[in-house]
Motif scaffolding. Structure first.
Motif, short mmCIF file in Angstrom:
data_model
loop_
_atom_site.label_atom_id
_atom_site.label_comp_id
_atom_site.label_asym_id
_atom_site.label_seq_id
_atom_site.Cartn_x
_atom_site.Cartn_y
_atom_site.Cartn_z
N GLY A 230 -48.63 95.90 60.89
CA GLY A 230 -48.65 95.55 62.38
C GLY A 230 -49.32 94.41 62.84
N HIS A 248 -41.23 98.78 63.27
CA HIS A 248 -40.26 99.38 61.89
C HIS A 248 -40.75 98.77 60.86
CE1 HIS A 248 -36.68 99.25 59.63
NE2 HIS A 248 -36.58 100.56 59.78
N ARG A 254 -46.28 102.13 55.31
CA ARG A 254 -47.08 100.73 55.49
C ARG A 254 -47.40 100.88 57.04
NH1 ARG A 254 -43.71 97.16 51.55
NH2 ARG A 254 -44.35 98.28 49.48
N THR A 315 -32.78 90.42 49.58
CA THR A 315 -33.05 91.37 50.55
C THR A 315 -33.24 90.73 52.09
OG1 THR A 315 -34.39 92.41 48.83
CG2 THR A 315 -35.30 92.95 51.04
#
Ligand SMILES: C[S@@+](CC[C@H](N)C(=O)[O-])C[C@H]1O[C@@H](n2cnc3c(N)ncnc32)[C@H](O)[C@@H]1O
Length: 384
Positions: A230, A248, A254, A315
């Motif tokens: 965060g 998200h 996490r 990714t």
């Protein structure tokens, strides 16, 4: 513990790491076995171990052996320490140097002198040109401790005074108006009232600068698509106090600390295990090599392989593709990495633009790691 005993402890820990233990585990195991060590000893030993990890190749070359002892000889030689004052053979100190150790060791060259894997040094040279050596050298040194003043709780001068009253000396950091570099009292930060009350957060200055780089236009609805712990969500909350922030992450575990961190920061962050809906800013702090931050996590520098890079690039491209579909009309898509490799940065954006010609770049910034902050890249995009 004497300084020599600390060096012997670092040698033992480095040997565990050499045998395959992650550094944190080797340090914890050593601490458990060594209850006599005080907090200053532990901190000094940790510094020695992490210095050797950052300089894994050059210390082995200078010390003449790929062992804990070889690396500590190399490290101390590099720092100009008189080896005979450390390798004394006294109780708890390392054994005296053998003749071959006294004469041994070679000056590292090329990638070994830069303390990079060969293939990474080649990439640095091709991607960064004449800035490659400086970037590699910076990654061999300790990272600064940097704070973000949380403007939801107070301003920079209030934060500096409060920190000073707790023995923490800071200086303004040129990378971001909210960034303070800690010059004295680094180890006091986590327990300080300024930190505990949410007035300051630990955050690298370049990490703050990529949030500063966003246009002033206030978004209403922000998605932090790769939120992790965060850090960016909180910086976004402070930068855009009127916006609704949703965090998200593909690995929702996490994000477990975000509610407590947000509450301490006086921010509201909604957690979304599934990213749905439309947002006028989607921020993607994507998983990356971390090559701009390797001085903080030096083991990653040695573990990183060409296959890892390829996987990451795929990714990242997939994240860009999915995240771009969550941006509302006229909204912004921000793509950020803490990498300094072109494959993860400009090449990734070029590929996205080639596949998605309706998007264009609003702004792009790139920071090499230096004494003020880590290496970071951000590109802000919008759709025609
Ligand atoms: C660089 S870290 C984020 C750090 C975080 N933004 C911060 O400032 O503290 C990248 C994050 O991306 C997440 N991630 C990896 N693959 C993902 C995916 N396909 N979609 C969304 N998040 C992903 C990881 O779990 C990781 O937490």
């Amino acid at each position: 513990m004497t300084p020599e005993a600390r060096v012997q402890a670092a040698i033992d820990i480095l040997d565990q790491i050499n045998d395959g233990d992650p550094a944190e585990r080797a340090l914890t195991n050593w601490s458990r076995r060594s209850r006599y060590a005080g907090s200053k000893d532990r901190a000094a030993i940790r510094d020695l171990v992490f210095s050797a990890l950052r300089k894994w190749r050059s210390t082995a070359a200078l010390g003449g052996a790929e062992t804990g002892r070889g690396r500590m000889i190399g490290l101390l030689r590099q720092d100009g320490v008189a080896l005979e004052t450390v390798f004394t053979g006294n109780r708890f100190a390392p054994d005296p140097l053998r003749a071959e150790e006294l004469e041994g060791g070679t000056q590292p060259s090329d990638a070994a002198a830069m303390d990079l894997p060969d293939w990474v040094w080649e990439k640095f040279k091709s991607d960064l040109g004449d800035r490659a050596a400086d970037a590699a050298q910076v990654l061999r040194d300790r990272a600064p401790v940097t704070l973000r003043v949380n403007t939801l709780k107070g301003d920079v001068s209030a934060a500096q005074s409060r920190l000073l009253s707790e023995g923490i000396v800071t200086r303004a950091n040129p990378k971001s108006a909210t960034a303070l570099t800690v010059e004295e009292g680094q180890r006091k930060v986590a327990q300080s009232d300024a930190y505990q009350s949410g007035l300051v957060e630990l955050q690298d200055a370049s990490s703050q600068a990529i949030v500063d780089a966003l246009p002033d236009r206030q978004p209403q609805n922000i998605l932090d698509y790769c939120a992790g712990g965060g850090g960016k969500s909180l910086a976004l909350a402070a930068r855009f106090p009127d916006a609704r922030i949703t965090a998200h992450d593909a690995f929702s575990q996490r994000m477990k600390d975000i509610p407590a961190r947000a509450s301490r920061a006086g921010a509201t962050v909604k957690i979304a295990n599934k990213a749905e809906g439309w947002f006028d800013l989607v921020f993607c702090d994507v998983p990356c090599s971390g090559s701009g931050t390797w001085r903080r996590a030096p083991e990653a520098k040695w573990r990183f392989s060409p296959d890892d890079l390829q996987d990451l690039v795929e990714t990242q491209a997939e994240i860009l593709r999915i995240a771009s579909e969550l941006v509302s009309e006229g909204g912004l898509l921000a793509y950020a990495t803490c990498s300094i490799l072109d494959d993860e940065n400009t090449k990734q954006i070029d590929r996205f633009l080639a596949d998605n010609p309706q998007w264009h770049v609003v702004k792009s910034e790139f920071y090499l790691p230096d004494t003020d902050g880590d290496g970071f890249f951000v590109t802000i995009l919008t759709r025609d």
